[in-house]
Motif scaffolding. Sequence first.
Motif, PDB file in Angstrom:
ATOM      1  N   ASP A  94      35.460  24.712  87.161  1.00 34.68           N
ATOM      2  CA  ASP A  94      34.619  23.752  86.443  1.00 34.68           C
ATOM      3  C   ASP A  94      33.269  24.366  86.099  1.00 34.68           C
ATOM      4  N   ILE A  95      32.684  25.090  87.039  1.00 30.89           N
ATOM      5  CA  ILE A  95      31.401  25.762  86.790  1.00 30.89           C
ATOM      6  C   ILE A  95      31.545  26.716  85.608  1.00 30.89           C
ATOM      7  N   ASP A  96      32.576  27.553  85.638  1.00 29.44           N
ATOM      8  CA  ASP A  96      32.791  28.528  84.565  1.00 29.44           C
ATOM      9  C   ASP A  96      32.963  27.836  83.217  1.00 29.44           C
ATOM     10  N   LYS A  97      33.713  26.753  83.199  1.00 29.25           N
ATOM     11  CA  LYS A  97      33.971  26.023  81.948  1.00 29.25           C
ATOM     12  C   LYS A  97      32.675  25.473  81.363  1.00 29.25           C
ATOM     13  N   PHE A  98      31.893  24.776  82.172  1.00 27.82           N
ATOM     14  CA  PHE A  98      30.677  24.156  81.653  1.00 27.82           C
ATOM     15  C   PHE A  98      29.580  25.173  81.401  1.00 27.82           C
ATOM     16  N   GLU A  99      29.537  26.203  82.215  1.00 26.80           N
ATOM     17  CA  GLU A  99      28.503  27.223  82.022  1.00 26.80           C
ATOM     18  C   GLU A  99      28.689  27.972  80.705  1.00 26.80           C
ATOM     19  N   SER A 100      29.923  28.014  80.217  1.00 20.88           N
ATOM     20  CA  SER A 100      30.175  28.704  78.949  1.00 20.88           C
ATOM     21  C   SER A 100      29.470  28.021  77.783  1.00 20.88           C
ATOM     22  N   GLU A 101      29.042  26.771  77.942  1.00 20.98           N
ATOM     23  CA  GLU A 101      28.300  26.054  76.902  1.00 20.98           C
ATOM     24  C   GLU A 101      26.823  26.434  76.868  1.00 20.98           C
ATOM     25  N   LEU A 102      26.361  27.141  77.901  1.00 22.32           N
ATOM     26  CA  LEU A 102      24.926  27.344  78.094  1.00 22.32           C
ATOM     27  C   LEU A 102      24.498  28.780  77.839  1.00 22.32           C
ATOM     28  N   ALA A 103      23.263  28.913  77.406  1.00 17.11           N
ATOM     29  CA  ALA A 103      22.651  30.238  77.334  1.00 17.11           C
ATOM     30  C   ALA A 103      22.301  30.654  78.765  1.00 17.11           C
ATOM     31  N   PRO A 104      22.331  31.946  79.039  1.00 17.29           N
ATOM     32  CA  PRO A 104      21.956  32.385  80.397  1.00 17.29           C
ATOM     33  C   PRO A 104      20.527  31.980  80.731  1.00 17.29           C
ATOM     34  N   LEU A 105      20.312  31.682  81.996  1.00 17.85           N
ATOM     35  CA  LEU A 105      18.962  31.324  82.449  1.00 17.85           C
ATOM     36  C   LEU A 105      18.085  32.565  82.511  1.00 17.85           C
ATOM     37  N   THR A 106      16.860  32.420  82.035  1.00 14.62           N
ATOM     38  CA  THR A 106      15.888  33.506  82.148  1.00 14.62           C
ATOM     39  C   THR A 106      14.668  33.063  82.942  1.00 14.62           C
ATOM     40  N   ASN A 107      14.608  31.767  83.262  1.00 10.45           N
ATOM     41  CA  ASN A 107      13.496  31.193  84.019  1.00 10.45           C
ATOM     42  C   ASN A 107      14.047  30.171  85.007  1.00 10.45           C
ATOM     43  N   PHE A 108      13.251  29.837  85.999  1.00 11.86           N
ATOM     44  CA  PHE A 108      13.572  28.691  86.829  1.00 11.86           C
ATOM     45  C   PHE A 108      13.302  27.442  86.012  1.00 11.86           C
TER      46      PHE A 108
END
Length: 178
Positions: A94-108
């Motif tokens: 589930d994490i992998d699936k939803f994370e694919s919608e997001l840009a990588p984090l560069t900040n907190f």
Amino acid sequence: MKIYTKTGDDGTTGLQGGERVLKSDLRIRAYGSVDEINSCLGIILASGTESDITTLLTRIQNELFVAGSDLSNPNLADSRTRVTSEMVIRLESDIDKFESELAPLTNFILPGGHRTAAFVHLARTITRRAETEVVELSQHTDLNQNCQKYLNRLSDLLFVLARVINKRNGTPDTIWRP
């Protein structure tokens, strides 16, 4: 059947198997926090979410009942109603699936954004507390280690879901600026 039994009036409660412990027992606090996560997810679901998130959170609510049952059963030989490694792996998927919608984090980022995302962040922090309580409990007694793993993955998933909800609602994450 009445909702009140009066058996807890002395400050104790029963575990699976019949053992009675103080309501302040670490085991009770741990599965109480799991119940609190579930209640918070209920608020999120009552607020309305997209169907894929509703389906996911409803499944997680059911799995949290399994986790609570697992934690309330000190007899590890009793394999009924236990958190499984498959449940942990499903959260990773589930994490992998939803994370694919997001840009990588560069900040907190700070908790907040869209109202629903803020509630998801609240559920995440309750999950972190539950995980901490399970870790502490595991220092005093043997536990199904999948409970601890499940809570660890769940907090990660909730973080990702909060970001997804913000993105889907056009609400930017709030960047932490020290």
